[in-house]
Design a protein around this motif. Structure first.
Motif, PDB file in Angstrom:
ATOM      1  N   ASN A 204      -5.781   2.005   6.832  1.00  0.00           N
ATOM      2  CA  ASN A 204      -4.275   2.061   6.919  1.00  0.00           C
ATOM      3  C   ASN A 204      -3.743   1.624   5.538  1.00  0.00           C
ATOM      4  O   ASN A 204      -3.009   2.078   5.014  1.00  0.00           O
ATOM      5  CB  ASN A 204      -3.850   1.113   7.869  1.00  0.00           C
ATOM      6  CG  ASN A 204      -3.886   1.582   9.507  1.00  0.00           C
ATOM      7  OD1 ASN A 204      -2.993   2.610   9.820  1.00  0.00           O
ATOM      8  ND2 ASN A 204      -4.953   1.176  10.069  1.00  0.00           N
ATOM      9  N   ALA A 205      -4.599   0.536   4.827  1.00  0.00           N
ATOM     10  CA  ALA A 205      -4.005   0.346   3.488  1.00  0.00           C
ATOM     11  C   ALA A 205      -4.186   1.478   2.599  1.00  0.00           C
ATOM     12  O   ALA A 205      -3.222   1.592   1.726  1.00  0.00           O
ATOM     13  CB  ALA A 205      -5.045  -1.129   3.032  1.00  0.00           C
ATOM     14  N   ALA A 206      -5.184   2.135   2.658  1.00  0.00           N
ATOM     15  CA  ALA A 206      -5.207   3.553   1.785  1.00  0.00           C
ATOM     16  C   ALA A 206      -4.131   4.366   1.960  1.00  0.00           C
ATOM     17  O   ALA A 206      -3.614   4.822   0.862  1.00  0.00           O
ATOM     18  CB  ALA A 206      -6.552   4.059   2.083  1.00  0.00           C
ATOM     19  N   GLN A 207      -3.619   4.509   3.140  1.00  0.00           N
ATOM     20  CA  GLN A 207      -2.493   5.442   3.374  1.00  0.00           C
ATOM     21  C   GLN A 207      -1.163   4.534   2.803  1.00  0.00           C
ATOM     22  O   GLN A 207      -0.239   5.385   2.015  1.00  0.00           O
ATOM     23  CB  GLN A 207      -2.143   5.674   4.861  1.00  0.00           C
ATOM     24  CG  GLN A 207      -3.141   6.736   5.398  1.00  0.00           C
ATOM     25  CD  GLN A 207      -2.688   7.005   6.842  1.00  0.00           C
ATOM     26  OE1 GLN A 207      -1.951   6.459   7.495  1.00  0.00           O
ATOM     27  NE2 GLN A 207      -3.578   8.140   7.494  1.00  0.00           N
ATOM     28  N   VAL A 208      -1.075   3.272   2.873  1.00  0.00           N
ATOM     29  CA  VAL A 208       0.100   2.383   2.231  1.00  0.00           C
ATOM     30  C   VAL A 208      -0.064   2.566   0.890  1.00  0.00           C
ATOM     31  O   VAL A 208       1.093   2.883   0.273  1.00  0.00           O
ATOM     32  CB  VAL A 208       0.098   1.247   2.697  1.00  0.00           C
ATOM     33  CG1 VAL A 208       1.396   0.578   2.177  1.00  0.00           C
ATOM     34  CG2 VAL A 208       0.506   1.249   4.296  1.00  0.00           C
ATOM     35  N   THR A 209      -1.184   2.563   0.300  1.00  0.00           N
ATOM     36  CA  THR A 209      -1.296   2.796  -1.003  1.00  0.00           C
ATOM     37  C   THR A 209      -1.001   3.943  -1.763  1.00  0.00           C
ATOM     38  O   THR A 209      -0.503   4.273  -2.885  1.00  0.00           O
ATOM     39  CB  THR A 209      -2.963   2.162  -1.498  1.00  0.00           C
ATOM     40  OG1 THR A 209      -3.059   0.909  -1.140  1.00  0.00           O
ATOM     41  CG2 THR A 209      -2.863   2.284  -3.199  1.00  0.00           C
ATOM     42  N   LYS A 210      -1.357   4.946  -0.985  1.00  0.00           N
ATOM     43  CA  LYS A 210      -1.021   6.301  -1.546  1.00  0.00           C
ATOM     44  C   LYS A 210       0.504   6.587  -1.432  1.00  0.00           C
ATOM     45  O   LYS A 210       0.927   7.052  -2.583  1.00  0.00           O
ATOM     46  CB  LYS A 210      -1.756   7.556  -0.582  1.00  0.00           C
ATOM     47  CG  LYS A 210      -1.693   8.919  -1.114  1.00  0.00           C
ATOM     48  CD  LYS A 210      -2.320   9.798  -0.347  1.00  0.00           C
ATOM     49  CE  LYS A 210      -2.018  11.228  -0.699  1.00  0.00           C
ATOM     50  NZ  LYS A 210      -3.053  12.241  -0.096  1.00  0.00           N
ATOM     51  N   ILE A 211       1.120   6.171  -0.345  1.00  0.00           N
ATOM     52  CA  ILE A 211       2.403   6.584  -0.401  1.00  0.00           C
ATOM     53  C   ILE A 211       3.043   5.571  -1.371  1.00  0.00           C
ATOM     54  O   ILE A 211       4.179   6.086  -1.973  1.00  0.00           O
ATOM     55  CB  ILE A 211       3.128   6.238   1.052  1.00  0.00           C
ATOM     56  CG1 ILE A 211       4.581   7.217   1.178  1.00  0.00           C
ATOM     57  CG2 ILE A 211       3.229   4.970   1.532  1.00  0.00           C
ATOM     58  CD1 ILE A 211       4.456   8.540   0.785  1.00  0.00           C
ATOM     59  N   ARG A 212       2.864   4.551  -1.538  1.00  0.00           N
ATOM     60  CA  ARG A 212       3.308   3.632  -2.514  1.00  0.00           C
ATOM     61  C   ARG A 212       3.320   4.105  -3.766  1.00  0.00           C
ATOM     62  O   ARG A 212       4.376   4.145  -4.560  1.00  0.00           O
ATOM     63  CB  ARG A 212       2.628   2.123  -2.558  1.00  0.00           C
ATOM     64  CG  ARG A 212       3.169   1.386  -3.682  1.00  0.00           C
ATOM     65  CD  ARG A 212       2.721  -0.158  -3.511  1.00  0.00           C
ATOM     66  NE  ARG A 212       3.568  -1.047  -4.251  1.00  0.00           N
ATOM     67  CZ  ARG A 212       3.551  -2.379  -3.983  1.00  0.00           C
ATOM     68  NH1 ARG A 212       2.734  -2.929  -3.165  1.00  0.00           N
ATOM     69  NH2 ARG A 212       4.276  -3.165  -4.728  1.00  0.00           N
ATOM     70  N   GLY A 213       2.243   4.570  -4.324  1.00  0.00           N
ATOM     71  CA  GLY A 213       1.982   5.359  -5.469  1.00  0.00           C
ATOM     72  C   GLY A 213       3.026   6.678  -5.711  1.00  0.00           C
ATOM     73  O   GLY A 213       3.869   6.746  -6.735  1.00  0.00           O
ATOM     74  N   LEU A 214       3.078   7.232  -4.814  1.00  0.00           N
ATOM     75  CA  LEU A 214       4.078   8.538  -4.572  1.00  0.00           C
ATOM     76  C   LEU A 214       5.592   8.027  -4.769  1.00  0.00           C
ATOM     77  O   LEU A 214       6.384   8.417  -5.572  1.00  0.00           O
ATOM     78  CB  LEU A 214       3.888   9.532  -3.407  1.00  0.00           C
ATOM     79  CG  LEU A 214       2.660  10.001  -3.413  1.00  0.00           C
ATOM     80  CD1 LEU A 214       2.500  10.638  -1.864  1.00  0.00           C
ATOM     81  CD2 LEU A 214       2.525  11.201  -4.340  1.00  0.00           C
ATOM     82  N   VAL A 215       5.863   6.910  -3.980  1.00  0.00           N
ATOM     83  CA  VAL A 215       7.279   6.601  -3.970  1.00  0.00           C
ATOM     84  C   VAL A 215       7.547   5.944  -5.251  1.00  0.00           C
ATOM     85  O   VAL A 215       8.800   6.120  -5.883  1.00  0.00           O
ATOM     86  CB  VAL A 215       7.496   5.286  -2.807  1.00  0.00           C
ATOM     87  CG1 VAL A 215       8.883   4.723  -3.195  1.00  0.00           C
ATOM     88  CG2 VAL A 215       7.662   6.101  -1.347  1.00  0.00           C
ATOM     89  N   GLU A 216       6.862   5.137  -5.888  1.00  0.00           N
ATOM     90  CA  GLU A 216       7.023   4.515  -7.264  1.00  0.00           C
ATOM     91  C   GLU A 216       7.113   5.462  -8.211  1.00  0.00           C
ATOM     92  O   GLU A 216       7.670   5.305  -9.344  1.00  0.00           O
ATOM     93  CB  GLU A 216       6.028   3.307  -7.567  1.00  0.00           C
ATOM     94  CG  GLU A 216       6.268   2.237  -6.667  1.00  0.00           C
ATOM     95  CD  GLU A 216       5.111   0.989  -6.824  1.00  0.00           C
ATOM     96  OE1 GLU A 216       5.019  -0.280  -6.409  1.00  0.00           O
ATOM     97  OE2 GLU A 216       3.928   1.486  -7.349  1.00  0.00           O
ATOM     98  N   SER A 217       6.313   6.695  -8.260  1.00  0.00           N
ATOM     99  CA  SER A 217       6.376   7.579  -8.911  1.00  0.00           C
ATOM    100  C   SER A 217       7.665   8.356  -9.022  1.00  0.00           C
ATOM    101  O   SER A 217       8.079   9.110 -10.083  1.00  0.00           O
ATOM    102  CB  SER A 217       5.104   8.709  -8.916  1.00  0.00           C
ATOM    103  OG  SER A 217       5.622   9.474  -7.560  1.00  0.00           O
TER     104      SER A 217
END
Length: 309
Positions: free
Chosen positions: A271-284
């Protein structure tokens, strides 16, 4: 300036079965560890289901929730959100057992009945770890996930009035938004309202961006400044719809409950991998993620010191 994005993570849910991914958390230990990792990765809200630790079948027993919720609360400050959807086929009372026992800050509530078809998943596997899995999936060919107006009234009064619990109002179709408006008109729920727009479940709104834009527009018309809105989409639509929600100034949900994948044909390792991926997209996109404290303030929650776990 856009508000920080509230990220919800749903670690296990009651839809996917153990055969579908070796990374799906099943035991209390696995659910706790996965939830904590997701919170550390940036999720402000953790949406929780329980499973039988031996078979992985969705399980409503409060003692299972009590086996992982205190561990999560001790390790992080995330808002713990207890499902009242439980597992398909559970009675209303079974679905409420954990939330009534734990008196959480937040609980989910599906705001209407719908055909909930997950039987197409049968085509993806021929061998199963447990006998219940294919039987469970096939049963949804002739199944209605029941949430009548009587059910909605009972749940918002039992948890909202009785426990001060706020709701993640899960809206799978346009009519569910109007069902929520009806609850509000009765004076049974008070703002701020957390409206989760759901796409891609067979029987609910399809995963078309036009549906997202329309439902967001209707929610804004019905609830205005009294609501926070969020988006979740099933399967391969998860990340595109989550990103679109952030682009539109909304919030979002990820997690293995909603999708087992992190890319095309690639199972999410956690689950953390999905959170990390969307965090990168959101912050970008130039946005920040909301902290649990910010989420509590915006959602009007009672606080972690008023729960029973």
């Amino acid at each position: 300036m856009a508000k920080p994005v509230i990220v919800t993570c749903a670690p296990t849910g009651g839809i996917h079965t153990p055969t579908m991914s070796p990374h799906l958390p099943v035991t209390p230990e696995e659910i706790a560890a996965s939830a904590i990792e997701a919170a550390q990765a940036g999720a402000a809200v953790i949406h929780l289901h329980a499973r039988d630790p031996e078979t992985g079948k969705p399980d409503p027993r409060p003692e299972l929730f009590q086996a992982f919720m205190p561990r999560i609360a001790d390790a992080c400050d995330a808002v713990l959100n207890v499902s009242t959807g439980g597992g398909l086929g559970m009675t209303r009372e079974e679905r409420l057992r954990a939330a009534v026992a734990t008196s959480p800050e937040m609980a989910s509530l599906n705001v209407g009945s719908l055909n909930f078809g997950i039987f197409p998943m049968l085509e993806k596997h021929s061998r199963w770890k447990h006998p219940w899995e294919p039987e469970f999936l096939e049963s949804t060919r002739d199944f209605v996930f029941k949430n009548t107006f009587a059910d909605l009234e009972y749940i918002v009064k039992e948890l909202g009035h009785g426990h001060g619990t706020k709701f993640e109002f899960e809206c799978y179709d346009l009519g569910h938004l109007y069902n929520l408006a009806w609850l509000i008109d009765q004076g049974w729920v008070e703002p701020p309202f957390f409206v989760q727009l759901v796409f891609g479940v067979l029987g609910g709104a399809g995963a078309d961006l036009a549906n997202l834009h329309h439902m967001h527009t209707i929610a804004d018309t019905l609830f205005g400044d009294d609501h926070e809105w969020s988006v979740l989409a099933a399967g391969r639509h998860q990340m595109p719809f989550a990103t679109q929600a952030a682009l539109l100034g909304g919030n979002l949900r990820v997690g293995l409950e909603d999708s087992l994948f992190i890319g095309r044909g690639e199972l999410a390792p956690s689950n953390a991998a999905q959170v990390t991926k969307i965090r990168g997209l959101v912050e970008s996109l130039g946005h920040e993620l909301a902290t649990p404290a910010q989420a509590r303030a915006r959602l009007g929650l009672k606080g972690g010191d008023h729960v029973r776990f």
